[in-house]
Enzyme design. Structure first.
Site, PDB file in Angstrom:
ATOM      1  N   LYS A 271       0.816  -1.221   0.000  1.00 17.45           N
ATOM      2  CA  LYS A 271       0.000   0.000   0.000  1.00 17.45           C
ATOM      3  C   LYS A 271       0.843   1.261   0.000  1.00 17.45           C
ATOM      4  CE  LYS A 271      -4.386  -1.915   1.284  1.00 17.45           C
ATOM      5  NZ  LYS A 271      -5.331  -2.260   2.332  1.00 17.45           N
TER       6      LYS A 271
ATOM      7  N   ARG B 220      -3.410 -10.083   5.089  1.00 14.80           N
ATOM      8  CA  ARG B 220      -3.840 -10.192   3.683  1.00 14.80           C
ATOM      9  C   ARG B 220      -2.707  -9.677   2.802  1.00 14.80           C
ATOM     10  NH1 ARG B 220      -6.372  -6.935  -0.059  1.00 14.80           N
ATOM     11  NH2 ARG B 220      -7.978  -7.927  -1.319  1.00 14.80           N
TER      12      ARG B 220
HETATM   13  N1  HH2 Z   1      -7.490  -3.904   1.106  1.00 18.52           N
HETATM   14  C1  HH2 Z   1      -7.863  -3.983  -0.186  1.00 18.52           C
HETATM   15  C2  HH2 Z   1      -8.973  -4.760  -0.572  1.00 18.52           C
HETATM   16  N2  HH2 Z   1      -9.658  -5.468   0.344  1.00 18.52           N
HETATM   17  N3  HH2 Z   1      -9.977  -6.146   2.580  1.00 18.52           N
HETATM   18  C3  HH2 Z   1      -9.621  -6.086   3.884  1.00 18.52           C
HETATM   19  N4  HH2 Z   1     -10.301  -6.790   4.803  1.00 18.52           N
HETATM   20  N5  HH2 Z   1      -8.563  -5.314   4.299  1.00 18.52           N
HETATM   21  C4  HH2 Z   1      -7.816  -4.574   3.440  1.00 18.52           C
HETATM   22  O1  HH2 Z   1      -6.897  -3.870   3.883  1.00 18.52           O
HETATM   23  C5  HH2 Z   1      -8.182  -4.616   2.046  1.00 18.52           C
HETATM   24  C6  HH2 Z   1      -9.291  -5.418   1.647  1.00 18.52           C
HETATM   25  C7  HH2 Z   1      -7.094  -3.245  -1.231  1.00 18.52           C
HETATM   26  O2  HH2 Z   1      -6.091  -4.057  -1.772  1.00 18.52           O
HETATM   27  P1  HH2 Z   1      -6.166  -4.809  -3.171  1.00 18.52           P
HETATM   28  O3  HH2 Z   1      -7.238  -5.854  -3.156  1.00 18.52           O
HETATM   29  O4  HH2 Z   1      -4.829  -5.317  -3.518  1.00 18.52           O
HETATM   30  O5  HH2 Z   1      -6.514  -3.674  -4.212  1.00 18.52           O
HETATM   31  P2  HH2 Z   1      -7.840  -3.272  -4.989  1.00 18.52           P
HETATM   32  O6  HH2 Z   1      -8.868  -2.917  -3.964  1.00 18.52           O
HETATM   33  O7  HH2 Z   1      -7.412  -2.111  -5.837  1.00 18.52           O
HETATM   34  O8  HH2 Z   1      -8.293  -4.457  -5.792  1.00 18.52           O
END
Ligand code: HH2
Length: 322
Positions: free
Chosen positions: A255, A289
């Site tokens: 992030k 995660r």
């Molecule tokens: N962060 C993201 C998505 N889902 N869920 C939880 N519980 N906690 C988090 O910190 C979290 C999450 C964002 O990351 P990513 O899935 O890699 O990116 P994007 O939302 O752009 O798909």
């Protein structure tokens, strides 16, 4: 988003400044030992469980487009399992700042075929990363065990009954605003306390709606309506949240705060992710995660072998008989 019910206004997150003394307490006090999923129970040991990220999206902030094709998503998920993932988190909608919401039909088309094919093939639980009740319902029918809802069951009024009725586990995450607005002007007086109160409140609301407390994990929502100083305060103070009595799930992977700390937004953020994961492991965080399961598992094994992770036993206060 729906306003929280009166029942949920009950706040039971002790004020970190006035609530209790740190003397004699442990970072692990109150730490949950297990998470009950729809068909199985995850026991927490010394190492945190790794939730491997599978983004079936064209626009996720790190891997957007890489696993948009269902075949590529399935292959990637199997690779994460081979690298030692404990849970797979499958999502079809990016929640990055300023992301545009995806229509329900499109989100279903992205994630359901992937979950349907993976569920009978893997022996680790599958989580669906969605805020839509219909997507959650279909994903559970296809074999998902966990609903990871970044709106903490406030985004879709049908989500709470779907989770409660299915027996799925749920992750409730803190976010200020929505992905479209959250980075405009994040503001907190005391971020640790406000996020703690929010998590206590949404947990109470879920329990009042029929979700058993041992199925709930709580997440401070790194990067969701937070500036660098807010993310740092939450990470540094993460152990305070153990006293909420639920497993903690944290998503720091690659992030923005890592680029900000490094003073280089273009740099690879894996090293900073590893450092954050080791810190969280030392604070007893139960689920992390991540995108890079293999590299992070290796770092955790070495860190734990060197004595970097507490054994999970809460020491007795000085003078207490054992
Ligand atoms: N962060 C993201 C998505 N889902 N869920 C939880 N519980 N906690 C988090 O910190 C979290 C999450 C964002 O990351 P990513 O899935 O890699 O990116 P994007 O939302 O752009 O798909």
């Amino acid at each position: 988003m729906e306003a929280p019910s009166r029942e949920s206004e009950k706040q039971d997150f002790p004020n970190s400044h006035g609530g209790r003394s740190a003397v004699g307490s442990s970072v692990l006090e109150g730490r949950a030992r297990h998470w009950q999923l729809r068909t199985r129970r995850l026991e927490f040991g010394r190492l945190p469980l790794l939730m491997g990220i599978v983004n079936v999206t064209p626009d996720s902030f790190y891997d957007g487009g890489k696993y948009y094709d269902p075949k590529a998503a399935i292959e990637h998920a199997l690779q994460l399992v081979a690298e030692g993932a404990d849970i797979l988190d499958i999502g079809g909608e990016s929640t990055r700042p300023y992301a545009t919401p995806v229509p329900v039909g499109e989100e279903l088309r992205r994630v359901i075929p992937v979950i349907t094919e993976l569920a009978p093939k893997v022996n680790i639980p599958i989580s669906v990363d969605t805020s839509k009740a219909e997507v959650a319902r279909e994903a559970i029918a296809a074999g998902a065990e966990v609903v990871n809802d970044v709106t903490a069951l406030r985004g879709d009024p049908e989500m709470l009954p779907v989770v409660a009725g299915s027996g799925a586990a749920v992750c409730l995450m803190h976010m200020q605003g929505t992905p479209k607005t959250m980075q405009d002007a994040p503001f907190y007086k005391d971020v640790l306390n406000e996020v703690g109160n929010f998590l206590a409140e949404v947990r109470s609301r879920a329990v009042a709606g029929g979700v058993s407390p041992d199925r709930i994990a709580l997440d401070p929502g790194i990067g969701f309506g937070k500036r660098l100083e807010h993310n740092l305060a939450l990470l540094r103070g993460i152990a305070e949240f153990h006293r909420l009595g639920c497993p903690l799930l944290v998503g720091p992977s690659r992030k923005r705060f890592i680029g900000e700390l490094a003073g280089n937004m273009e740099a690879d953020r894996l090293p900073g992710t590893v450092a954050t994961v080791l810190f969280l492991a030392a604070k007893g965080v139960q689920i992390i995660r991540v995108h890079d399961v293999g590299a992070i598992r290796q770092a955790l094994e070495v860190f734990a072998s060197l004595g970097g992770i507490p054994d999970g036993k809460v020491p007795s206060p000085p003078g207490a008989s054992t």
